[in-house]
Design a protein around this motif. Structure first.
Motif, PDB file in Angstrom:
ATOM      1  N   ILE A  71       0.675  -1.312  -0.012  1.00 34.49           N
ATOM      2  CA  ILE A  71      -0.026   0.095   0.172  1.00 34.49           C
ATOM      3  C   ILE A  71       0.990   1.258   0.114  1.00 34.49           C
ATOM      4  O   ILE A  71       0.535   2.288  -0.866  1.00 34.49           O
ATOM      5  N   GLU A  72       1.839   1.147   0.800  1.00 36.45           N
ATOM      6  CA  GLU A  72       2.682   2.452   0.726  1.00 36.45           C
ATOM      7  C   GLU A  72       3.572   2.937  -0.475  1.00 36.45           C
ATOM      8  O   GLU A  72       3.235   4.123  -0.974  1.00 36.45           O
ATOM      9  N   PRO A  73       3.990   2.000  -1.347  1.00 37.44           N
ATOM     10  CA  PRO A  73       4.368   2.377  -2.724  1.00 37.44           C
ATOM     11  C   PRO A  73       3.341   2.968  -3.593  1.00 37.44           C
ATOM     12  O   PRO A  73       3.449   3.828  -4.197  1.00 37.44           O
ATOM     13  N   LEU A  74       1.997   2.274  -3.555  1.00 38.73           N
ATOM     14  CA  LEU A  74       0.772   2.896  -4.279  1.00 38.73           C
ATOM     15  C   LEU A  74       0.598   4.228  -3.883  1.00 38.73           C
ATOM     16  O   LEU A  74       0.375   5.435  -4.510  1.00 38.73           O
ATOM     17  N   ARG A  75       0.572   4.538  -2.341  1.00 36.77           N
ATOM     18  CA  ARG A  75       0.368   5.991  -1.959  1.00 36.77           C
ATOM     19  C   ARG A  75       1.387   6.782  -2.530  1.00 36.77           C
ATOM     20  O   ARG A  75       1.087   7.713  -2.964  1.00 36.77           O
ATOM     21  N   ALA A  76       2.421   6.534  -2.391  1.00 32.22           N
ATOM     22  CA  ALA A  76       3.756   7.315  -2.776  1.00 32.22           C
ATOM     23  C   ALA A  76       3.706   7.435  -4.258  1.00 32.22           C
ATOM     24  O   ALA A  76       3.813   8.731  -4.711  1.00 32.22           O
ATOM     25  N   ALA A  77       3.298   6.558  -5.086  1.00 33.17           N
ATOM     26  CA  ALA A  77       3.144   6.678  -6.663  1.00 33.17           C
ATOM     27  C   ALA A  77       1.965   7.742  -6.835  1.00 33.17           C
ATOM     28  O   ALA A  77       2.013   8.890  -7.758  1.00 33.17           O
ATOM     29  N   ASN A  78       0.728   7.692  -6.251  1.00 34.54           N
ATOM     30  CA  ASN A  78      -0.136   8.821  -6.024  1.00 34.54           C
ATOM     31  C   ASN A  78       0.459  10.115  -5.798  1.00 34.54           C
ATOM     32  O   ASN A  78      -0.048  11.277  -6.489  1.00 34.54           O
TER      33      ASN A  78
ATOM     34  N   LEU B  79      -3.297   7.657  -9.551  1.00 34.31           N
ATOM     35  CA  LEU B  79      -2.942   6.574 -10.371  1.00 34.31           C
ATOM     36  C   LEU B  79      -3.518   5.090  -9.835  1.00 34.31           C
ATOM     37  O   LEU B  79      -3.975   4.236 -10.828  1.00 34.31           O
ATOM     38  N   PHE B  80      -3.648   4.905  -8.508  1.00 32.10           N
ATOM     39  CA  PHE B  80      -4.219   3.592  -8.167  1.00 32.10           C
ATOM     40  C   PHE B  80      -5.315   3.942  -6.994  1.00 32.10           C
ATOM     41  O   PHE B  80      -5.025   4.768  -6.302  1.00 32.10           O
TER      42      PHE B  80
ATOM     43  N   GLN C 109       4.838  -0.834 -14.595  1.00 33.12           N
ATOM     44  CA  GLN C 109       4.022  -1.326 -15.513  1.00 33.12           C
ATOM     45  C   GLN C 109       2.820  -0.192 -15.950  1.00 33.12           C
ATOM     46  O   GLN C 109       2.473  -0.095 -17.083  1.00 33.12           O
ATOM     47  N   HIS C 110       2.311   0.338 -14.986  1.00 26.89           N
ATOM     48  CA  HIS C 110       1.274   1.183 -15.138  1.00 26.89           C
ATOM     49  C   HIS C 110       1.404   2.777 -15.407  1.00 26.89           C
ATOM     50  O   HIS C 110       0.535   3.365 -15.917  1.00 26.89           O
ATOM     51  N   ALA C 111       2.561   3.211 -14.811  1.00 33.23           N
ATOM     52  CA  ALA C 111       2.754   4.474 -14.744  1.00 33.23           C
ATOM     53  C   ALA C 111       4.259   4.956 -15.306  1.00 33.23           C
ATOM     54  O   ALA C 111       4.567   6.087 -15.644  1.00 33.23           O
ATOM     55  N   GLY C 112       4.875   3.985 -15.634  1.00 31.57           N
ATOM     56  CA  GLY C 112       6.378   4.229 -16.186  1.00 31.57           C
ATOM     57  C   GLY C 112       7.447   4.063 -15.156  1.00 31.57           C
ATOM     58  O   GLY C 112       7.339   4.271 -14.071  1.00 31.57           O
ATOM     59  N   MET C 113       8.748   3.933 -15.720  1.00 35.49           N
ATOM     60  CA  MET C 113       9.774   3.836 -14.976  1.00 35.49           C
ATOM     61  C   MET C 113      10.153   5.271 -14.191  1.00 35.49           C
ATOM     62  O   MET C 113      10.733   5.198 -13.086  1.00 35.49           O
ATOM     63  N   ALA C 114       9.622   6.487 -14.696  1.00 43.81           N
ATOM     64  CA  ALA C 114       9.936   7.798 -14.036  1.00 43.81           C
ATOM     65  C   ALA C 114       9.174   7.898 -12.707  1.00 43.81           C
ATOM     66  O   ALA C 114       9.970   8.170 -11.487  1.00 43.81           O
ATOM     67  N   THR C 115       7.970   7.251 -12.621  1.00 43.44           N
ATOM     68  CA  THR C 115       7.279   7.326 -11.331  1.00 43.44           C
ATOM     69  C   THR C 115       7.792   6.436 -10.421  1.00 43.44           C
ATOM     70  O   THR C 115       8.042   6.528  -9.397  1.00 43.44           O
ATOM     71  N   ARG C 116       8.234   4.967 -10.952  1.00 41.74           N
ATOM     72  CA  ARG C 116       8.850   4.041 -10.007  1.00 41.74           C
ATOM     73  C   ARG C 116      10.251   4.728  -9.697  1.00 41.74           C
ATOM     74  O   ARG C 116      10.383   4.505  -8.366  1.00 41.74           O
ATOM     75  N   LEU C 117      11.151   5.443 -10.305  1.00 42.31           N
ATOM     76  CA  LEU C 117      12.244   6.240  -9.913  1.00 42.31           C
ATOM     77  C   LEU C 117      12.042   6.887  -8.459  1.00 42.31           C
ATOM     78  O   LEU C 117      12.838   6.903  -7.500  1.00 42.31           O
TER      79      LEU C 117
ATOM     80  N   PHE D  80      11.749   5.725  -0.434  1.00 45.03           N
ATOM     81  CA  PHE D  80      11.956   4.465   0.225  1.00 45.03           C
ATOM     82  C   PHE D  80      13.422   4.271   0.253  1.00 45.03           C
ATOM     83  O   PHE D  80      13.759   3.331   0.782  1.00 45.03           O
ATOM     84  N   MET D  81      14.516   5.197  -0.191  1.00 45.58           N
ATOM     85  CA  MET D  81      15.801   5.087  -0.268  1.00 45.58           C
ATOM     86  C   MET D  81      15.945   3.629  -0.944  1.00 45.58           C
ATOM     87  O   MET D  81      16.854   2.778  -0.348  1.00 45.58           O
TER      88      MET D  81
END
Length: 327
Positions: free
Chosen positions: A33-40, A47-48, A187-195, A201-202
């Motif tokens: 959940i926390e990575p999804l929250r961070a992506a938003n 996004l999620f 997969q859904h938002a791209g590598m820029a968002t993942r980065l 989260f270091m």
């Protein structure tokens, strides 16, 4: 290695249901959940969308004694929403107690309404009992691999962090769940968002603690990971591509090729993204002036940074600061 996408167009939010059972691992759930929250958060949009469910709608208690109030009971959520993009099945301790006819029937019904079903920790055991893993490859928490393989002869068991077989994904535990969620974000938002999420989260760069290759970001490419670490360490005084390649003892064209394959973008694009992400964090989290932030993020003037931010975010720095402070 498959070529990654740097950015992806955003349409409707990806819908996710987390079906949790008593004595679930709170760390495992949080690592999803926390990575999804961070992506938003880093995308400044939804996004999620996710909901936490239990079979009966009652609170679920984690293995550490923390109670989690669900949004709804599974049956009620199915009646309301109809379908999800992802269904996460999350059980940990006492999974055998939850393995009964009602659970199996509920899982079969819910799986039919999900694009992809993901089993976390001991969740794959309940999925296998419901027949959802018949003829598929799967994994689960490694403490249960032997007993699982003896119980479910029709499942091809693998000692892996995560296994994907068609519309079904099984995951071994909490840290694997974190990396799996990062993969879903890419997969859904791209590598820029993942980065950007990894940075919160270091995780996945040279400034974070060592990890095995399967857990690393940046496509698992050690050269790209080291390069991103250097970029993060030289935001105020950006390195040229030639200087960056020299520090990494490789040719600039090699670095360019590896970045495009691992992240879906050339080094210059990634470097600008990191600098602008840092600038936006400073705008929202500090009292520094726009001029000072421009200096700290390697821009020759506030006007140059403002132009770059308008191109990326569609807004001037002052507007972005107001947005961050008002939520």
């Amino acid at each position: 290695m498959m070529m990654q996408k740097w950015t992806k167009a955003h349409a409707a939010p990806i819908t996710i249901a987390f079906l949790v059972f008593d004595r679930f691992s709170n760390l495992c759930l949080s690592n999803c959940i926390e990575p999804l929250r961070a992506a938003n958060d880093v995308a400044y949009t939804r996004l999620f969308d996710w909901r936490i469910l239990t079979l009966d709608g009652a609170a679920a208690q984690s293995s550490s004694g923390i109670q989690v109030l669900p949004h709804d009971a599974l049956a009620a959520a199915l009646a309301e929403m109809g379908r999800w993009d992802y269904l996460f099945v999350h059980a940990s301790y006492d999974h055998l107690r939850h393995d009964n006819g009602a659970t199996r029937q509920a899982l079969r019904r819910a799986a039919g309404r999900a694009g992809t079903v993901i089993g976390l920790d001991a969740g794959p055991w309940l999925m296998a009992a419901a027949g959802l893993l018949n003829g598929r490859r799967a994994t689960l928490h490694w403490d249960m691999l032997d007993s699982f393989s003896e119980q479910f002869l029709e499942v091809e068991v693998e000692r892996a962090r995560a296994v994907r077989d068609g519309p079904v994904i099984t995951c071994a535990g909490a840290m694997s769940a974190f990396d799996l969620t990062l993969d879903l974000i890419a997969q859904h938002a791209g590598m820029a968002t993942r980065l950007d999420v990894e940075d919160q989260f270091m995780h996945g760069n040279e400034r974070s603690p060592p990890q095995d290759a399967a857990a690393r970001g940046q496509g698992g490419d050690p050269l790209v990971r080291r390069a991103v670490g250097l970029m993060r360490d030289h935001v105020e005084r950006p390195l040229s591509l030639i200087a960056l390649a020299h520090r990494l003892t490789c040719q600039p064209r090699t670095l360019d090729r590896r970045f495009r394959r691992a992240l879906g973008a050339p080094p210059g694009t990634v470097y600008r993204h990191l600098r602008l992400s840092e600038a936006r964090k400073l705008l929202g989290g500090t009292q520094l002036s726009v001029a000072e932030i421009a200096v700290r993020c390697g821009y020759e003037s506030p006007a140059a940074m403002a132009r770059a931010m308008r191109r990326r975010y569609g807004r001037a720095p002052t507007a972005l600061r107001r947005q961050a402070r008002t939520g």
